[in-house]
Design a protein around this motif. Structure first.
Motif, PDB file in Angstrom:
ATOM      1  N   SER A   1     -17.832  91.541   5.655  1.00  0.00           N
ATOM      2  CA  SER A   1     -18.345  90.327   6.290  1.00  0.00           C
ATOM      3  C   SER A   1     -19.597  89.800   5.605  1.00  0.00           C
ATOM      4  N   LEU A   2     -20.273  90.639   4.824  1.00  0.00           N
ATOM      5  CA  LEU A   2     -21.508  90.184   4.189  1.00  0.00           C
ATOM      6  C   LEU A   2     -21.304  89.695   2.762  1.00  0.00           C
ATOM      7  N   GLY A   3     -20.092  89.792   2.196  1.00  0.00           N
ATOM      8  CA  GLY A   3     -19.880  89.484   0.797  1.00  0.00           C
ATOM      9  C   GLY A   3     -19.882  88.011   0.463  1.00  0.00           C
TER      10      GLY A   3
ATOM     11  N   LYS B   1     -23.567  88.416  11.802  1.00  0.00           N
ATOM     12  CA  LYS B   1     -24.480  87.780  12.753  1.00  0.00           C
ATOM     13  C   LYS B   1     -24.315  88.328  14.166  1.00  0.00           C
ATOM     14  N   SER B   2     -23.129  88.848  14.470  1.00  0.00           N
ATOM     15  CA  SER B   2     -22.866  89.309  15.830  1.00  0.00           C
ATOM     16  C   SER B   2     -22.716  90.823  15.950  1.00  0.00           C
ATOM     17  N   ILE B   3     -22.405  91.495  14.842  1.00  0.00           N
ATOM     18  CA  ILE B   3     -22.212  92.942  14.850  1.00  0.00           C
ATOM     19  C   ILE B   3     -23.148  93.567  13.826  1.00  0.00           C
TER      20      ILE B   3
ATOM     21  N   LEU C   1     -25.907  86.596   5.143  1.00  0.00           N
ATOM     22  CA  LEU C   1     -26.951  86.310   6.126  1.00  0.00           C
ATOM     23  C   LEU C   1     -28.275  85.897   5.499  1.00  0.00           C
ATOM     24  N   CYS C   2     -28.343  85.846   4.151  1.00  0.00           N
ATOM     25  CA  CYS C   2     -29.599  85.411   3.538  1.00  0.00           C
ATOM     26  C   CYS C   2     -29.405  84.434   2.388  1.00  0.00           C
ATOM     27  N   ILE C   3     -28.155  84.073   2.077  1.00  0.00           N
ATOM     28  CA  ILE C   3     -27.928  83.165   0.959  1.00  0.00           C
ATOM     29  C   ILE C   3     -28.411  81.748   1.277  1.00  0.00           C
ATOM     30  N   ASP C   4     -28.523  81.414   2.550  1.00  0.00           N
ATOM     31  CA  ASP C   4     -29.097  80.130   2.955  1.00  0.00           C
ATOM     32  C   ASP C   4     -30.547  80.296   3.385  1.00  0.00           C
ATOM     33  N   GLY C   5     -31.168  81.376   3.022  1.00  0.00           N
ATOM     34  CA  GLY C   5     -32.550  81.683   3.304  1.00  0.00           C
ATOM     35  C   GLY C   5     -32.658  82.946   4.150  1.00  0.00           C
TER      36      GLY C   5
END
Length: 389
Positions: free
Chosen positions: A72-74, A131-133, A284-288
């Motif tokens: 989910s983070l890729g 974001k949820s898990i 979760l951080c590619i948009d900041g």
């Protein structure tokens, strides 16, 4: 030799050769074929005009998560590389031995960009990060798979550069250094370096450093309190200095929670620069607040590091950590990768993981990328990299 491509007239910054000056860089058969002034072109040579731009070895992002679609983070390594000047993304533990075959077959072998990996000692890698898990994969000792990790790492030495483990309250709960001990056993067994993530205690920064060996990498090295590398009095912790003296490498790994301007200011003021600068880019951080590698590099430029030293930490130093000297260089015979960059001046807003904003006067901007000896991408609207007549 007939060159396939020549980058003509740029300011070349290649710390592997301690070179900073105007030169041409040529490529043939997927590698750097020549380096120097006024390189001759053959009838089939493509010439790209990069005068006024900066040419560096292809940027190496030592900490990314690019198992796109498998976790989910890729993020997609091709999309990321084209936009950021990164030719080599090092995935740090997205996959463990249980899901490594899918990562290799469906991502690494299909994308154009180079992808190498630290294999997670946890069986399924980082599987519960969204974001949820948010489930720490190192919290359950039943998921530690040292035997399987050693077997998979040994069988995939072309792509696996080391072993990854995440320890800290969020990643390993109350397990302390137990996951790190398991990962070190794997690293010893296969003769590879280890990369250790650290977040909130337990364990402490000092406990983790005490276990790391020469050549091992501590990522998130400039994280905020708690588990910062510096004291409230503005000094570098003695354990940090001792670890560097014995050869432990300190990597930034910005991410969503692991870099603060306050820590960076203290460390740089005390003369403790990071060994490598990396983004820890993920969904979760590619948009900041991380965005990408060049943004992270820009933050250090604005904090006072010289541009050649910033480039060094995302090229030759990263190659040293990987133990792959053919990466991160423009020496003839090296990998045929290059980044074309500019440094823009102005007032730019930067933010760290605790919400502190800093106005910087410079920003590193990617203008184009050479990958495997071929022009890969020009940034939209870039005046550099035009085909010369």
């Amino acid at each position: 030799m007939t060159h396939d491509l020549i980058l003509r007239g740029g300011r070349v910054i290649d710390p592997s050769q301690e070179f900073d000056g105007v030169a041409d860089v040529a490529f043939a058969d997927g590698k750097v074929s020549a380096f120097g002034p006024d390189l001759p072109a053959g009838p089939g040579t493509e010439i790209r005009d990069v005068a006024g731009a900066i040419v560096t070895p292809g940027l190496i992002d030592l900490h990314t998560h690019v198992y796109w679609g498998g976790t989910s983070l890729g993020v997609d390594p091709d999309d990321y590389g084209r936009l950021s000047g990164v030719t080599t993304s090092i995935d740090t533990g997205s996959a463990g031995p249980g899901n490594w075959p899918g990562f290799r077959k469906h991502v690494i072998e299909r994308v154009e960009a180079r992808v190498l990996a630290y294999l997670h000692v946890s069986f399924a890698g980082i599987f519960g990060f969204s974001k949820s898990i948010m489930v720490g994969e190192s919290e359950n000792p039943r998921l530690m798979a040292p035997a399987e990790a050693a077997r998979v790492a040994d069988a995939n030495r072309d792509l696996v550069v080391g072993i990854k483990v995440r320890v800290g309250l969020h990643a390993s709960g109350d397990q302390g250094t137990a996951p790190l001990n398991a990962a070190l056993q794997v690293a010893e067994e296969v003769g590879m370096p280890l990369m250790a993530h650290i977040d909130h205690p337990p364990p402490s920064y000092e406990e983790v450093l005490a276990m790391l060996r020469p050549g091992d990498v501590l990522t998130h090295a400039f994280r905020p309190f708690p588990n910062a590398p510096c004291t409230a009095q503005g000094t570098v912790k003695r354990a940090v200095i001792e670890a560097r003296e014995r050869g432990v490498l300190f990597d930034i790994g910005h991410g969503m929670g692991s870099f603060s301007f306050r820590t960076a200011r203290v460390m740089l003021a005390q003369g403790f620069e990071p060994d490598t600068i990396s983004s820890d880019v993920h969904q979760l951080c590619i948009d900041g607040p991380a965005f990408d590698l060049v943004t992270t590099m820009s933050k250090f430029l604005c904090l006072g590091m010289a541009l050649p030293e910033v480039v060094r930490r995302s090229t030759v130093n990263a190659a040293f950590a990987l133990r792959r000297p053919e990466y991160g260089s423009l020496k003839p015979g090296s990998l045929g990768d290059a980044a074309i960059l500019t440094v823009r001046e102005g007032a730019f807003d930067y933010v760290d993981v605790v919400g502190e904003h800093m106005t910087g006067n410079r920003r590193i901007v990617p203008e184009g990328v050479v990958l495997k000896g071929r022009w890969w991408r020009s940034s939209e609207g870039s005046p550099f990299g035009r085909i010369a007549s």
